[in-house]
Design an enzyme around this catalytic site. Structure first.
Site, short mmCIF file in Angstrom:
data_model
loop_
_atom_site.label_atom_id
_atom_site.label_comp_id
_atom_site.label_asym_id
_atom_site.label_seq_id
_atom_site.Cartn_x
_atom_site.Cartn_y
_atom_site.Cartn_z
CG ASP A 214 -27.39 -21.15 27.84
OD1 ASP A 214 -26.59 -20.36 27.33
OD2 ASP A 214 -28.10 -21.94 27.18
CD GLU A 282 -27.17 -16.39 26.80
OE1 GLU A 282 -26.44 -16.20 25.82
OE2 GLU A 282 -27.65 -17.50 27.08
#
Length: 550
Positions: A214, A282
Site C-alpha cells: 500500500d 501501489e
C-alpha cells in the site's frame, strides 16, 4: 502456537520465481467477501470457503486487503498489530487454513502490507508519543511547530486538511498523510526499517507468496520538511484524490516520492527473494505515476511490479489514450512491469464509472487480458457489477462522510459479494451485512451466472483462459502499438508465437487491415472477428484476435 512461532510451510510455488509475470490476481476485500459466522462481516474462513470460485475463474493468485488487528478507522488500513489477525476476521489459525486451501487449489496468496503508517493505537506510536526521549521517540515523524504555533510546513492529507496533527503530550506535530489516526512511520530511523522487514519475514514464514504494498511511494519523507510547491491548475487531476480535495493543489515533491526509498525497497526485495515471493507496489501519484513505476521496478533488486492508476481514472480510456499510456510505459519503464486494473476497493466500479454497455464491458475485459503486464480484477468485477448506491445514513467510509455529497466515498464499491439470491443478503451472510447488499446486484449473483453460459462470468473465464493458453499474451512483448480512429491494435510476441489484437472501442462499425502474414482466428467465444480476408470489419465493441501461422 504463539503468533511469532515459525511455521513450516511447504510452498510449491517458489520453484518459479517469475510466477507473477503476466499473472491474473483476484482482489478480495475481506469485509465483503463471505461471512462464515453470522456477524455480518466477511472473514478468513469465509474466504477459504469461497476460493473454489476464484480457482474456477482461472485466476493465478489472490490479493487480500488488510485483515490485521486494527481499530478499523480506515477499515484495516490503520494497523495496530502487523503480526496478528483482527478478531472480526478470525485467527492466525484461520489464516493458515486459508493459505493451505489456496495452495491446494493452485492459487498463490498476496497480502496487503501497509508499511507507510500505522494506527495511533499501535504500541509503537503509543510509546513514541509519551515523550521526546523514549526508546521509540523517533519512530514517527515528529516536528516542532513554527514560531507562530502553526504546522511545520504546508503538506496536506489525502483525507483533507493539514497532514500535521498536534499532540499535547510532546507539544509537537506528527505527520499523517491520511487520517489523523494514521501517523506516518519515520523511515529515516533504521530500527523502523528493521521492524518492518521483520513483519515481512513473519508472513513469508507463514507461506504467503507475495505482497501488495500500500502507498509504496509514501514511505520516506523529506528530512528537511521542505514545503511542497503549488501545482498549476492545468496540471491538476483527480486520479488520486477527488477534485474537491485541495490535496490536488500541490506537487508532492517532498511529502512522498523521495529517492531514499530505494534503499529500503532493496532490503525488502532481498527478504522476498529468499522465499521466491513477489510484490506489487501501489504508486499513488497523479503526475509521475508511470515514471515512478518505472523507477521502482527497474532491474532485479527492486519491486517486481507496480500498480498503475492510469486506467482507474474517471474518464473511459479511448483507443488513443491507451496507446498514449502504453507508449509512456515503454519510454519510462522499458525493463519494468506494470500491473493493470480497471476497478478496486478505492474507486467507483468501472462499469458505472465509464457507463459501459454489456458489450463494452465484455470488450474491456478481453482487452485487459491482452495487455502487457499483470492484471488485477476486483471481486464482483467478473459478474459485471455496477457501483452500489449507498444512502448517506448507511455510509461507513470516513472519506465519503467528509466530502459528501460531491464525493460519496468508497462504500459503493465495497458492498458484499453476491453469491446467490435466496435472500436479501445474496448468500454473503445470515446476519445484517455491514453494508447493505445492492438490489441491483442480486440478480447478477454467482449461482445464477454459473448456470447461464452467456453470462459475464463465463466471458471473464474465457478471457483469462485465452491469456493462459498463449504465452505471448501473458508475458510477451507488444509491438506496432497504435490506433486507427477508435480501434486500438498491437501485436504480442513470445518465443515464436505472434498474436494480433485489435479492439473497436466505439458504438459504430470499423474496418482495419491485418498485418502482413497468414492469420487464424482465436478467441471465438470472446466474439473475435473473422480474419479470413486481409481486411477485417469490426462491429461495435468487437475485438479481433488472431494467431500468425506463417
Amino acid at each position: 502456537m504463539t503468533k511469532m512461532e515459525k511455521l513450516t510451510v511447504t510452498n510449491s510455488f517458489t520453484k518459479d520465481p517469475d510466477w507473477w509475470r503476466g499473472a491474473v490476481i483476484y482482489q478480495i476485500y475481506p469485509r465483503s467477501f463471505q461471512d462464515s459466522n453470522g456477524t455480518g462481516t466477511g472473514d478468513l474462513k469465509g474466504i477459504a470457503n469461497r476460493l473454489p470460485h476464484i480457482a474456477n475463474l482461472g485466476a493465478d493468485a489472490i490479493w487480500i486487503s488488510p485483515f490485521f488487528k486494527s481499530p478499523m478507522a480506515d477499515f484495516g488500513y490503520d494497523v495496530s498489530d502487523y503480526c496478528d489477525v483482527d478478531p472480526m476476521f478470525g485467527t492466525l489459525a484461520d489464516f493458515d487454513y486459508m493459505i493451505e486451501t489456496a495452495h491446494n487449489l493452485g492459487l498463490k496468496v498476496m497480502i496487503d502490507l501497509v508499511l507507510s503508517h500505522t494506527s495511533d493505537k499501535h504500541a509503537w506510536f503509543e510509546e513514541s508519543r509519551i515523550s521526546r526521549d523514549n526508546n521509540r521517540h523517533d519512530w514517527y515523524v515528529w516536528s516542532d511547530p513554527k514560531p507562530d504555533g502553526t504546522p511545520p510546513n504546508n503538506w496536506l492529507s489525502i483525507f483533507g486538511g493539514s497532514a500535521w496533527q498536534w499532540d499535547a503530550r510532546r507539544e509537537q506535530y506528527y505527520l499523517h498523510n491520511f487520517l489523523t489516526s494514521q501517523p506516518d512511520l519515520n523511515f529515516h530511523t533504521p530500527a523502523v526499517q528493521d521492524a518492518l522487514l521483520d513483519v515481512a519475514h513473519f508472513w513469508l514464514e507463514r507461506g504467503v507468496d507475495g505482497f501488495r504494498l500500500d502507498t509504496i511511494n509514501f514511505y520516506v519523507h523529506d528530512d528537511q520538511l521542505r514545503d511542497n510547491p503549488a501545482l498549476p491548475a492545468n496540471k491538476r487531476n483527480s486520479t488520486i484524490a477527488p477534485s474537491v480535495n485541495p490535496y490536488n493543489h500541490q506537487e508532492h515533491l517532498y511529502s512522498k516520492n523521495r529517492p531514499e526509498n530505494f534503499a529500503f525497497l532493496r532490503k525488502l526485495r532481498a527478504v522476498m527473494d529468499k522465499y521466491g515471493a513477489a510484490a506489487v507496489g501501489e504508486v499513488g501519484d497523479a503526475q509521475r505515476g508511470l515514471e515512478i513505476m518505472g523507477e521502482y521496478t527497474a532491474g532485479d533488486d527492486l519491486m517486481q511490479m507496480c500498480y498503475a492508476f492510469e486506467f482507474l481514472a474517471a474518464n473511459q480510456p479511448t483507443a488513443a489514450r491507451i496507446v498514449e499510456v502504453l507508449q509512456k510505459v515503454d519510454d519510462v519503464a522499458a525493463d519494468g512491469w506494470a500491473c493493470w486494473a480497471f476497478s478496486n476497493h478505492d474507486v467507483v466500479r468501472h462499469v458505472s464509472r465509464w457507463n459501459l454497455s454489456d458489450a463494452a464491458t465484455r470488450t474491456m475485459a478481453t482487452l485487459i487480458m491482452c495487455l502487457r503486464g499483470s492484471v488485477c480484477i476486483y471481486q464482483g468485477e467478473e459478474l459485471g457489477l455496477t457501483e452500489a448506491d449507498v444512502a448517506f445514513e448507511d455510509l461507513q467510509d470516513p472519506y465519503g462522510i467528509e466530502f459528501w455529497p460531491e464525493f460519496k466515498g468508497r462504500d459503493g464499491c465495497r458492498t458484499p459479494m453476491v453469491w446467490e439470491n435466496s435472500n436479501q443478503n445474496g448468500g454473503f451472510s445470515e446476519a445484517t451485512p455491514w453494508l447493505p447488499v445492492s438490489d441491483a446486484h442480486l440478480q447478477n449473483n454467482v449461482a445464477t451466472q454459473t448456470d447461464d453460459p452467456d453470462a459475464m462470468l463465463h466471458h471473464y473465464k474465457s478471457a483469462i483462459a485465452l491469456r493462459h493458453a498463449h504465452p505471448a499474451l501473458a508475458s510477451g512483448t507488444h509491438d506496432n502499438l497504435t490506433n486507427t480512429g477508435d480501434v486500438l491494435h498491437f501485436t504480442r510476441e513470445h518465443d515464436g508465437e505472434t498474436i494480433f489484437c485489435a479492439f473497436n472501442l466505439s458504438d459504430g462499425p470499423a474496418t482495419i487491415t491485418l498485418p502482413a502474414g497468414n492469420w487464424t482466428q482465436i478467441g471465438q467465444n470472446l466474439h473475435s472477428a473473422d480474419v479470413s480476408g486481409k481486411t477485417v470489419t469490426l462491429g461495435p465493441w468487437q475485438p479481433c484476435l488472431a494467431l500468425r501461422t506463417s
